[in-house]
Design a protein around this motif. Sequence first.
Motif, PDB file in Angstrom:
ATOM      1  N   TRP A   1      -1.131  -2.334   1.240  1.00  0.00           N
ATOM      2  CA  TRP A   1       0.016  -3.269   1.221  1.00  0.00           C
ATOM      3  C   TRP A   1      -0.367  -4.508   0.465  1.00  0.00           C
ATOM      4  N   PRO A   2       0.530  -5.372  -0.017  1.00  0.00           N
ATOM      5  CA  PRO A   2       1.965  -5.044   0.014  1.00  0.00           C
ATOM      6  C   PRO A   2       2.292  -4.046  -1.088  1.00  0.00           C
ATOM      7  N   PRO A   3       3.432  -3.380  -1.030  1.00  0.00           N
ATOM      8  CA  PRO A   3       4.388  -3.467   0.047  1.00  0.00           C
ATOM      9  C   PRO A   3       4.088  -2.477   1.167  1.00  0.00           C
ATOM     10  N   TRP A   4       4.565  -2.783   2.364  1.00  0.00           N
ATOM     11  CA  TRP A   4       4.615  -1.792   3.432  1.00  0.00           C
ATOM     12  C   TRP A   4       5.799  -0.882   3.078  1.00  0.00           C
ATOM     13  N   THR A   5       5.614   0.423   3.079  1.00  0.00           N
ATOM     14  CA  THR A   5       6.651   1.312   2.562  1.00  0.00           C
ATOM     15  C   THR A   5       7.104   2.351   3.581  1.00  0.00           C
TER      16      THR A   5
ATOM     17  N   VAL B   1       4.329   5.658  -2.350  1.00  0.00           N
ATOM     18  CA  VAL B   1       5.668   6.214  -2.151  1.00  0.00           C
ATOM     19  C   VAL B   1       5.602   7.233  -1.012  1.00  0.00           C
TER      20      VAL B   1
ATOM     21  N   TYR C   1       3.580 -12.496   1.778  1.00  0.00           N
ATOM     22  CA  TYR C   1       3.772 -11.482   0.746  1.00  0.00           C
ATOM     23  C   TYR C   1       5.250 -11.142   0.665  1.00  0.00           C
TER      24      TYR C   1
ATOM     25  N   GLU D   1      13.893  -1.086   3.964  1.00  0.00           N
ATOM     26  CA  GLU D   1      13.150  -1.698   2.854  1.00  0.00           C
ATOM     27  C   GLU D   1      12.393  -2.910   3.377  1.00  0.00           C
TER      28      GLU D   1
ATOM     29  N   GLU E   1       2.003   0.965  -5.647  1.00  0.00           N
ATOM     30  CA  GLU E   1       2.817   1.116  -4.446  1.00  0.00           C
ATOM     31  C   GLU E   1       2.750   2.556  -3.949  1.00  0.00           C
TER      32      GLU E   1
ATOM     33  N   ALA F   1       8.299  -8.407  -1.311  1.00  0.00           N
ATOM     34  CA  ALA F   1       8.659  -7.263  -2.141  1.00  0.00           C
ATOM     35  C   ALA F   1       9.067  -7.770  -3.522  1.00  0.00           C
ATOM     36  N   ASP F   2       8.824  -6.943  -4.533  1.00  0.00           N
ATOM     37  CA  ASP F   2       9.189  -7.344  -5.890  1.00  0.00           C
ATOM     38  C   ASP F   2      10.683  -7.651  -6.006  1.00  0.00           C
TER      39      ASP F   2
END
Lengths: 119, 108
Positions: free
Chosen positions: B94-98, B3, A59, A46, B1, A61-62
């Motif tokens: 991004w964000p997020p990088w996933t 997925v 930045y 994650e 985001e 993550a939520d």
Amino acid sequence: QVQLVESGGGVVQPGKSLRLSCAASGFTFSLYTVHWVRQAPGKGLEWLAVMSYDAEHEYYADSVKGRFTVSRDNSKNTLYLQMNSLRPEDTAVYYCARVEYFTSWFDHWGQGTLVIVSS
Amino acid sequence: EIVMTQSPATLSVSPGERATLSCRASQSVGSNLAWYQQKPGQAPRLLIYGASTRATGVPARFSGSGSGTEFTLTISSLQSEDFAVYYCQQYNIWPPWTFGQGTKVEIK
């Protein structure tokens, strides 16, 4: 050679704080962006947070926004992750990972530091 | 985001056989896709970036392909040291990088 070494993990009670460090060597730290990524036990990766090489951009993550803060000290070649209001679901191995460019892949990873949030 | 979805979750392969791992993005990521290998108790290791470029020191038996939303990691002839979990990751939007949830390659 490029090396990233995380430290600062441990057992902490819910609601408490912890600061992780990522010490860099083998490259010019001030020219590289480094991210934080975590992995809960038995789970996947994650992405958590990033601060650009010049500290101009950050930045989150939520899942950690408003609770975690990333910072860096280029004079000490170190990236930090200040974690406040910790929750049991924050239990994980925390990795720092370097990128070649701000928008690129993670080319080098540290070995990780384990954070356990438990009463 | 964006997925990232990997399949299968677990792949059982005999040594010497070919392994094909898939990764799908919920929207186009171009060629901004990386693959990582993770062994138990170790940090992830970069294998592939740009969807198809092997990282330094990665054996030629590892190859990546695809663009847009569909990607594949192929291990041409599995060696004992290749049994691990493999993750794809997008760095296009991004964000997020996933990351994908991972594919475990186990010994059959």
